[in-house]
Design a protein around this motif. Structure first.
Motif, PDB file in Angstrom:
ATOM      1  N   SER A   1       0.840  -1.205   0.000  1.00 31.23           N
ATOM      2  CA  SER A   1       0.000   0.000   0.000  1.00 31.23           C
ATOM      3  C   SER A   1       0.871   1.248   0.000  1.00 31.23           C
ATOM      4  O   SER A   1       1.999   1.230   0.505  1.00 31.23           O
ATOM      5  CB  SER A   1      -0.894   0.010   1.247  1.00 31.23           C
ATOM      6  OG  SER A   1      -1.661   1.217   1.294  1.00 31.23           O
TER       7      SER A   1
ATOM      8  N   THR B   1      -3.170   4.271   0.788  1.00 33.61           N
ATOM      9  CA  THR B   1      -4.590   4.243   0.385  1.00 33.61           C
ATOM     10  C   THR B   1      -4.884   3.125  -0.618  1.00 33.61           C
ATOM     11  O   THR B   1      -5.989   2.627  -0.671  1.00 33.61           O
ATOM     12  CB  THR B   1      -4.978   5.586  -0.291  1.00 33.61           C
ATOM     13  OG1 THR B   1      -4.108   5.777  -1.427  1.00 33.61           O
ATOM     14  CG2 THR B   1      -4.819   6.755   0.675  1.00 33.61           C
TER      15      THR B   1
ATOM     16  N   GLU C   1      -3.286   0.431   7.464  1.00 34.19           N
ATOM     17  CA  GLU C   1      -4.086   1.358   6.658  1.00 34.19           C
ATOM     18  C   GLU C   1      -5.246   1.931   7.483  1.00 34.19           C
ATOM     19  O   GLU C   1      -5.574   3.121   7.363  1.00 34.19           O
ATOM     20  CB  GLU C   1      -4.650   0.641   5.437  1.00 34.19           C
ATOM     21  CG  GLU C   1      -3.697   0.499   4.272  1.00 34.19           C
ATOM     22  CD  GLU C   1      -4.392  -0.107   3.048  1.00 34.19           C
ATOM     23  OE1 GLU C   1      -5.283  -0.962   3.245  1.00 34.19           O
ATOM     24  OE2 GLU C   1      -4.049   0.285   1.919  1.00 34.19           O
TER      25      GLU C   1
END
Ligand code: P6P
Length: 338
Positions: A299, A302, A331
């Motif tokens: 990631s 996002t 996240e």
């Protein structure tokens, strides 16, 4: 049927050839590319393995495009990979983390349908301390026509990679790659000069208990990142906390350990460098493909690293990668959901 013996001596070359037979439209060009790359890896290994004995330790007086002091081994590895790859007829162009612009194929050599991007020697600041370093590569199919490749061939999102991998020069030298059918590792047997299959179809644990990041940057991290790390350090037996911190300072080493043991590796953006320090094209894309092919997640905070549309050859990106559950939880903190 393969017996234990034949499996034991599965060389990288034989594995690549057997994998090629799985593709009905295979022409052998891709296999040839990987063969050339394995030779380049051995040539770099030969110098890295004796770096302490010959006068290639220490720095040149040159800075690279990322502002890092270029070590002599960096330059050797950069030139070696280019010269091992420029005449095979598999590439239309290359790009190196050590060179500002794309690298063309000399006119006297044939061009091919692939593009190679590489970090010739990742973690070079660790060379003098004899700490793990590595070479990283990313391969795309070209998207332009004509004799010479172009920047457009290099600036492709990570999910379009035909293959990616790294060579880690540590207690042993291991060639790890994926071509979209799992992640496989081959350990160099110096006595025969062959990479032998040692890690077939690597799968990353769904959850780990190691976090790997430079916590010296803690004060510059976002609130969400700071709360995530505090969460990992708060004792809680049911969720296996506190995690252990392991950080080599060479992405290849930290990512390789994360791939095998699980957990999370991260180089977040911060107040000083919102895009972080690691390069999208030369470090994050190839490592993200490896981790995702092994069942993990990557990631930029996002979305998957592989979904980032590049705009420049040396751009940086925040990066979080590793076990699925660890990256997902990270996240949630980054996005204020925890
Ligand atoms: P820091 C090595 O210079 C590198 O590019 C990566 O291999 C590594 O993960 C990172 O930088 C280390 O950076 O700021 O923690 O020293």
């Amino acid at each position: 049927m393969q017996t234990a013996t034949t499996k034991k001596f599965m060389t990288l070359e034989r594995f690549i050839n057997e994998q090629e037979r799985l593709y009905a439209d295979a022409t052998g060009e891709f296999s040839g590319l990987l063969h050339d790359l394995s030779l380049a890896a051995k040539l770099v290994w030969r110098e890295v393995s004796k770096a302490g004995l010959v006068n290639i330790i220490g720095s040149t007086d040159r800075m690279n495009v990322s502002g890092d002091m270029v070590k002599k081994l960096d330059e050797f590895a950069d030139e070696t990979i280019y010269k091992a790859m420029d005449h095979g007829g598999h590439l239309c162009c290359m790009a190196s983390e050590e060179n500002e612009d794309i690298l063309h194929i000399p006119d006297e050599y044939p061009d091919g349908k692939y593009v190679l991007l590489y970090d010739p020697l990742d973690g070079s600041s660790n060379i003098d301390a004899n700490i793990t370093i590595g070479s990283i590569f990313s391969i795309f199919k070209r998207v332009t026509k004509g004799r010479k490749g172009a920047l457009e061939d290099c600036l492709q999102p990570g999910y379009k990679q035909a293959a990616a991998g790294y060579i880690i020069y540590g207690s042993s030298t291991i060639f790890v790659y994926t071509a979209g059918r799992g992640v496989h590792g081959f350990t160099l047997d110096p006595s025969v000069g062959e990479f032998l299959l040692s890690h077939e179809n690597i799968r990353i644990p769904k959850k780990g208990k190691i976090y790997s990041m430079n916590e010296g940057n803690f004060c510059n991290w976002s609130d969400g990142m700071q709360r995530y790390v505090q969460h990992l350090k708060t004792p809680d037996k049911t969720s296996g906390r506190p995690y252990s911190l392991r950080y080599i300072g060479t992405m290849v080493g930290d990512a390789h350990r994360t791939l095998l043991y699980g957990g999370i590796f991260a180089y977040p953006g911060d107040k000083k460098n919102p895009e972080g320090k690691l390069r999208l094209m030369y470090e994050c894309n190839p490592m993200a493909l490896i981790i995702e092919q092994a069942g993990g997640r990557s990631s930029d905070g996002t979305k998957s690293i592989l979904q980032v549309q590049p705009t420049s050859l040396h751009q940086h990106t925040p990066v979080f990668m590793g076990s699925e559950e660890d990256v997902t939880l990270c996240e949630e903190f980054l996005q204020g959901k925890r």
